[in-house]
Write a protein that holds these residues in place. Structure first.
Motif, short mmCIF file in Angstrom:
data_model
loop_
_atom_site.label_atom_id
_atom_site.label_comp_id
_atom_site.label_asym_id
_atom_site.label_seq_id
_atom_site.Cartn_x
_atom_site.Cartn_y
_atom_site.Cartn_z
N MET A 1 44.88 53.26 -48.04
CA MET A 1 45.86 52.33 -47.48
C MET A 1 46.71 51.71 -48.58
O MET A 1 47.37 50.69 -48.38
N GLY A 2 46.70 52.33 -49.78
CA GLY A 2 47.50 51.80 -50.87
C GLY A 2 46.83 50.63 -51.56
O GLY A 2 45.62 50.45 -51.47
N ALA A 3 47.66 49.85 -52.31
CA ALA A 3 47.11 48.80 -53.19
C ALA A 3 46.02 49.40 -54.06
O ALA A 3 44.91 48.89 -54.16
N LEU A 4 46.36 50.51 -54.71
CA LEU A 4 45.38 51.34 -55.39
C LEU A 4 44.86 50.69 -56.67
O LEU A 4 45.55 49.94 -57.34
N HIS A 5 43.60 51.03 -56.99
CA HIS A 5 42.94 50.51 -58.18
C HIS A 5 42.06 51.61 -58.77
O HIS A 5 42.12 52.77 -58.31
N ALA A 6 41.25 51.25 -59.76
CA ALA A 6 40.45 52.26 -60.45
C ALA A 6 39.46 52.96 -59.54
O ALA A 6 39.09 54.12 -59.77
#
Length: 296
Positions: free
Chosen positions: A33-38
């Motif tokens: 859903m995006g707001a991507l992180h490690a």
């Protein structure tokens, strides 16, 4: 060397890109859903390591899995940053459709409407489903749509959303979809907090409180050699000692989310609110029947 993935925003654009990549190897999909992180990056790395063909990352904040009272409008949208992260992980295609592209006939949060959706079954009524009764219908419906559009050979999901992973595996099996569903281990901050797009909602004090969830799970793992009851007691002791944690549930289960075995492999799952932010976490756990020592 990173390469910029091609961005597709419509079904037609996605289909054309997949046709161009046909024959280069198995297709891998990482739905997000995006707001991507490690943590998301680790899913992409897992996908990239498993195929010489195209890796597709979908970025779609799915309104169908949010109840009307939940944080759909608040959910972060960071497409430019997300595409940059995908570039660093060797992603070939980013599919970022509008709501109208995914639901051209509209959708409903209710179980009865005029469209076709996926009924998730009994497993969706426990844990997350007990407090979010329409959530997994929305999740499975959008994942089924993405599977139909991308036609992947394999799809990678994080174990942090463990009930979601279990339900997707069940859907793929029951509906004979022929897709390999890969579960990737939860990626954590240095202090043990599970990485989540919702962590950005926490202020500095709440961020310190939030690590209580992973501490409770670790405490249960350490006491699980004394059995299920001892593991639960250890986790609850940690959770109750932190007034900033509003517990939703703590569950000890089998790996398939059935009843926890007296001996053998299981799972421990927790959900709680820290301030206005709802967080979930889980870990594998191994139960023994050794008697609890007096005073332990």
């Amino acid at each position: 060397m990173s390469r910029t993935p091609v961005l597709a925003s419509t079904r037609a654009e996605l289909a054309a890109l997949l046709a161009q990549a046909s024959g280069t190897g198995p297709v891998a999909l990482v739905p997000t859903m995006g707001a991507l992180h490690a943590g998301h990056a680790s899913l992409m790395a897992t996908a990239r390591a498993r195929t010489t063909g195209p890796v597709v990352v979908s970025i779609f904040v799915n309104p169908m899995q949010f109840a009307p009272t939940e944080d759909l409008d608040r959910y972060p949208r960071t497409l430019d940053d997300d595409v940059a992260l995908c570039a660093g992980e060797g992603v070939d295609i980013v599919f970022a459709p509008a709501v109208e592209e995914m639901y051209p006939g509209g959708f409903s949060h209710d179980a009865v409407d005029t469209g076709v959706s996926v009924t998730p079954g009994e497993l969706a009524t426990i844990l997350e489903g007990a407090t979010r009764p329409t959530h997994f219908r929305g999740v499975l419906t959008v994942v089924a749509k993405l599977f139909g559009l991308v036609r992947p050979d394999l799809a990678v999901f994080g174990e942090k959303d463990y009930q979601q992973l279990a339900l997707i595996r069940r859907m793929v099996s029951d509906l004979c979809m022929g897709i390999e569903v890969v579960g990737a281990e939860t990626v954590r901050e240095a202090d043990g907090l599970a990485m989540s797009s919702r962590n950005r909602y926490l202020d500095a004090e709440q961020r310190q409180v939030a690590v209580t969830l992973s501490r409770a799970l670790r405490a249960a793992q350490e006491r699980s050699r004394y059995g299920v009851a001892a593991a639960r007691w250890a986790a609850m002791k940690v959770l109750k000692a932190e007034p900033g944690v509003e517990l939703d549930y703590l569950a000890l289960t089998a790996p398939d989310l059935g009843p926890a075995p007296a001996v053998g492999e299981g799972r421990i799952l927790v959900a709680a609110r820290v301030g206005a932010t709802r967080l979930i976490d889980n870990l594998p756990i191994t139960f023994d029947e050794a008697p609890l020592a007096p005073g332990a």
